[in-house]
Design an enzyme around this catalytic site. Sequence first.
Site, mmCIF file in Angstrom:
data_model
loop_
_atom_site.group_PDB
_atom_site.id
_atom_site.type_symbol
_atom_site.label_atom_id
_atom_site.label_comp_id
_atom_site.label_asym_id
_atom_site.label_seq_id
_atom_site.Cartn_x
_atom_site.Cartn_y
_atom_site.Cartn_z
ATOM 1 N N HIS A 63 38.512 -56.913 75.870
ATOM 2 C CA HIS A 63 38.542 -56.951 74.273
ATOM 3 C C HIS A 63 37.776 -58.151 73.594
ATOM 4 O O HIS A 63 37.681 -58.244 72.375
ATOM 5 C CB HIS A 63 40.026 -56.914 74.017
ATOM 6 C CG HIS A 63 40.575 -55.485 74.037
ATOM 7 N ND1 HIS A 63 41.049 -54.875 75.120
ATOM 8 C CD2 HIS A 63 40.610 -54.360 73.067
ATOM 9 C CE1 HIS A 63 41.552 -53.634 75.002
ATOM 10 N NE2 HIS A 63 41.492 -53.226 73.860
ATOM 11 N N GLY A 64 37.834 -59.267 74.529
ATOM 12 C CA GLY A 64 37.258 -60.278 73.973
ATOM 13 C C GLY A 64 37.171 -61.635 74.851
ATOM 14 O O GLY A 64 37.916 -61.634 75.794
#
Lengths: 516, 314
Positions: A323-324
């Site tokens: 996700h990041g």
Amino acid sequence: MLFNSYIFIFAFLPIVLLGFHLSSKYLSQTKVLLWLVVSSLFFYGWWNISYLVLITFSIGFNYIISYYLRSNKAKAALILGIFVNIAMLGYYKYANFFIENLNYISNSHYAIENIILPLAISFFTFQQITYLIDSYKGITKDHDFIHYCLFVTFFPQLIAGPIVHHKEMLPQFLKKENTGLKVNNLSIGLTIFLIGLFKKVVIADSMGALATPIFNLAEQGVEITMLEAWGAALAYSLQLYFDFSGYSDMAIGLARMFNIKLPVNFFSPYKSKNIIEFWRRWHITLSNFLKDYIYIPLGGSRNGKIKQLSNLLITMLIGGLWHGAGWTFIIWGGMHGLFLIINHLWLNWKERVVSSQYLDKTITKLIAWLITILALILSWVIFRAETLNGAITMYSAMIGFNGLSLPNSISTLAPALPSIFPDANIMTNGVGIFSEGSNDAKIIIACIIVLYFPNTLEWMHITKPALNMEHFFKKKYNYKLSYWEQSAKHARLMAMIAMIVILSLGDVSEFLYFQF
Amino acid sequence: MNINYLGQFFKYLAYLLIICIGFSWFAIQNNLLEFTYTDLTNYQLSKIDNIDYVDIAIVGDSSAGNGIDANLLGKMLNKKAISLVLTGSFGYGGSYIMAKKAIQKGAKEILIVHTVDMPTRPSYLDHRAGVFLIRSFSDLLNLTEGIHHVLGLYLSKDIVATAIKQTFKYFFSNVEGTENKRSDPSKYDYIKQHEKINAKNIDIKISSSLINKDKLYYLNKLANYCNEQKVKCSYAHGPIHHSFCKNNSDYLSKINTLISNTGINLLSEKPYCMNNDEVGDSEDHISVDLKNASTRYYYAILTSIISLKTGGSR
């Protein structure tokens, strides 16, 4: 180009639909698909034309490697393919995170480059890694380059998923009867698209307006009160829900206009009564990818309970990192890994702890739902926070370290509260955005939609709107809202929704999942 | 049945669109919305359309409208000068369009005067300027942004909601357009000021973190256009309350750098700093009876009587 922009709705989409229809009428199927590829690349290039080179290189490279893998089954080629994909993702998404941490640990000063994260890189990289692995396993067929390009770039799902599987998509692209506009599919697709757009521009964005100021204050270290923090956490949970649900609907609706069915990616996840169920309903295609290509290759549940639980934790940590590039995402992944471990242990123990006669009771289900939703709201706080300090400020406020500021309505009803709980630092001046009744009402309405309304796919179930829905339709449609059909009543309802959406399009905001 | 569904959908959507656009259009035409300044824009556009020639044109916002008397400036310079000043709602985009029109009429010099906080304002206002000033295709500033703002203007929920409310008031409560309550621009060569404010407690602090670099987009375009047409284009800050001059050296130095980087000649690094009793109806409007004094200041910096670097800061 955003799905919720004028340029997409009033220019790009009508032109692509018209081109699709005309090319289907007068040109060969390959040229029709070529039109969709060119349109999809234009859609991608609109954001930043220089990254068209990156995506076309990625497509070309993976196509060549997969072609080679089908005929040679060479493990070295597979490793090279996966390595190049991961290296690209690593450079664009994780290089700065790595350098930042290396500088911190070794007290060094390596320069951090200004790298712009290419849109959708996580999605198209994962999609192509699965294709490479399946080519090595001999599962993929010899596909035309145009078909492969469309599998990767098809604009309804290119930017934020669903992460589609070649087995689901390529056979649909190959079907001759899937070319040309079909009025039935156009009606269904348009309806689903508009519902998604409504969720995004009307509900998600208004929830974002409530959550963002409080999270920003927390990032700046400003002390916020307990009710504000919980209000912001709830508002963000709803923003993310409607943002992603809206995007998923729009993707399904758009694909359907081109006679393509996408897999179900989102199915009322906040109705889940445990975290395992949540991950079967939230970003379903990512969960499937993580299960099939990380959890199972790690050993899955094959080598005993402890190994299974550690595999779960590793899988979720990778899911968090997907996700990041940030510790907040890794911790978020870790939290979900932990939740899943607790859930698995509970499944083993519950028969011993709770008598079976209580397990099916409504109150037990309500408690299960409450625990699940609380765990989710808590985990979204760190997911949303930009820094660990910001998250800590939010959690401290949620625990009550900064006191409690009551809305005016409650303060008036119970003016004696501060004197009854003198240590609770209760302020009755009703500060903050959650002291306004209209904002509370927005949150309550959003919660009612989440919990008591059918989701888009349920409402439109007679049209078989998405792939892989069978799992979710074991029960009969059981809502007071009559299900969708192509009637004048529903056409008028959708026209109203379209009008509200058009009036709200002026304040364009990005989808939260675009950053992943 | 299928075709009927789509047909019904588009039929009802068309009805709703016509109703909403109708309300917005009526409200804009009748000056029922606060920010359109239709009388002022019509006045300034007809002025430039009907003029035979012009030497120097003043473009900018209300700080210039209240601070510069074009006739007086023209007399002092011995040139034909006109004011094409709009308001802050039009931003640099509005100045770009008006300057272009003046240059097309033969203007050899453009004086751009904007209030000091202009670089902190949202850039969408500049793009929307084209919507209000549109008289030809070239007035539509940036094409995609222009389309966005034409649609955003007639089909924005805030504008449609206000338009519906104001239209009902117009018919049932005998409300006049907001513009009519202001004044006739031809009387003052600009909009009449409101009541003078008490400036004693004004304390302006602007953080340089608020500077919106996108805001300079049309100033850059204007600089390029001036360059292409070989027209002398100069920039000056509008008059501002003295507290700004005291508190904001960092902010001022940053916006000066940004403005100079566009290539437009910045006449003075410091603005005209007003004492409390010079302030008119807002902190960046000089009092009406002092318009001549501030006009002389702009004459001085235009003719380099006052040093370029220190400007007219008093």
